[in-house]
Design an enzyme around this catalytic site. Sequence first.
Site, PDB file in Angstrom:
ATOM      1  N   LYS A 157       0.862  -1.124  -0.111  1.00 50.48           N
ATOM      2  CA  LYS A 157      -0.032   0.090   0.077  1.00 50.48           C
ATOM      3  C   LYS A 157       0.723   1.137   0.076  1.00 50.48           C
ATOM      4  O   LYS A 157       1.453   1.542   1.004  1.00 50.48           O
ATOM      5  CB  LYS A 157      -0.755   0.056   1.247  1.00 50.48           C
ATOM      6  N   CYS A 161      13.700  10.597   6.809  1.00 51.18           N
ATOM      7  CA  CYS A 161      13.893   9.947   8.107  1.00 51.18           C
ATOM      8  C   CYS A 161      15.288  10.387   8.714  1.00 51.18           C
ATOM      9  O   CYS A 161      15.611  10.426   9.637  1.00 51.18           O
ATOM     10  CB  CYS A 161      13.379   8.750   8.458  1.00 51.18           C
ATOM     11  N   GLU A 170      10.217   1.053  10.476  1.00 52.01           N
ATOM     12  CA  GLU A 170      11.157   2.059  10.161  1.00 52.01           C
ATOM     13  C   GLU A 170      10.375   3.368  10.441  1.00 52.01           C
ATOM     14  O   GLU A 170       9.428   4.078   9.756  1.00 52.01           O
ATOM     15  CB  GLU A 170      11.743   2.083   8.833  1.00 52.01           C
ATOM     16  N   GLU A 184      10.897  15.999  14.928  1.00 58.34           N
ATOM     17  CA  GLU A 184      11.493  15.893  13.696  1.00 58.34           C
ATOM     18  C   GLU A 184      11.283  17.033  12.831  1.00 58.34           C
ATOM     19  O   GLU A 184       9.829  17.177  12.610  1.00 58.34           O
ATOM     20  CB  GLU A 184      11.105  14.536  13.236  1.00 58.34           C
TER      21      GLU A 184
END
Length: 488
Positions: A186, A295, A261, A391
């Site tokens: 997906k 990331c 992850e 982040e």
Amino acid sequence: MDILYEQLSDKSLLKTGNFIAGEWLPATDENTQIPVINPADGQVVARVFKASKQLCEKAIASAKIAFTDWRNSSPKKRTNVLQAWNALLHQHKRDLALIMTMEQGKPLGEAEGEIKYAASYLEYYAEEVKRIKGDILPAPDRSSKIIVAKEPVGVVGIITPWNFPVAMFVRKLAPALAAGCTCIVKPDERTPLSALAVMELGRRAGIPPGVVQMITGDPPEMGACLATHPDVAKLSFTGSTRVGKHLMTLAASTVKRLSLELGGNAPFIVFPDADIPAAVEGLIASKFRNTGQTCVCVNRVFVHEDIHDAFVSILKEKVKGLRVGSGLEGCDVGPMIDEQAIHKVERLVQDACHRGAEVCCGGQRLPLGPHYYEPTVLSGVTREMDIFREEIFGPVVSITSFAETEEVIRMANDTPYGLASYVYSKDASVIWRITEALEYGMVGVNTGSISTAWAPFGGIKQSGFGREGSAYGMDEYLQLKYINWKTE
Ligand code: SIN
């Protein structure tokens, strides 16, 4: 749709349906379509099929049926299919890059780089098929043998994000297929087109019906279906820590295997003996790749106080020279993915400035389109600021100065995340001390580029678990079976 369609050399790569049991299913009416928006100008690029829960279940059923034949297929066949798929990615890299830039925004050169990066996982795992090996262990007595076999885990659900629309799913899919698993992928609903085009190339490469399905749909609905279905043996997810935690709770109901992850908060530490221009280059490569939306992007820069001013002055000049624009127009930095992303960056910069950070350059939206933000450098960042803890996921460098090694280790580890980290120094004892002390799954030493199919990519702490790339990445899709064979 028309603009993109006209520019493609191979127009049949523009797919908007879902791929199940070896066939493309088109959307039947407008209620089952999701618009894909070009982040550079806010225009609709195409509309893709919105899968229902029933369709997701159909995809799982198809993968389950195909599993028996695929796991028993000859290793050589799996190698051949992965190799053919790799070759097709290279052959169609221009079209694939164009599709990606128009749905995701990254500069065309970076998009082409991502296609090659994705293909390198197909190449790597095509070769790795021949190294799936078990073991024969000594038994306590002479009358039996202990055999350890490695087997594919079964049907795998793969959920991937918008920042690397092709590489993130291919690096999960390639080892899964090499291991003998069948999959449901997906891709993110904001960037499905390049993934669907790669799926079409998989079909042409000879992926047998049912071995891979690709569905686009509502994320919570598709995620819940894949995470709770008893016929899905494993779920591999790349995305936010928040969603990763949610999927973990859902997957608990069937005790599913997981690879996660998740988010990062990468420190980039520059010691006083470092090669400053090289460190600036490494920082820019890591920070501004994909407009800061990765990331493993540098999130917090720690520069020793003795070199702080020299470092900031070189960095500032380089950052001011970065060309911002539409990914199709030969720029270094493209737009951000959407309004929510740019809004977060604005909030973090405002909070930092309010608490005393200094804007060395940038700090504003750019009037080039709806989602452009100036490449920005902030200095004087402290741990009280949101930008230190969250982040950033945008084109903002945030700098903190330090005096002592122990102090910088403490600051670097002061986060629940543990994905990537970076250190610049020429002193082997400093490097050794710091790489041991950093609580991260990956450390770049004198480099800002750590991603390769040849290495185990992944994090610790709340950045998740599981590895992608290298032989370690294959273990994620294999399970051990111990056989005790009575021989006498
Ligand atoms: C990521 O942002 O999660 C992946 C980046 C990479 O593979 O380098």
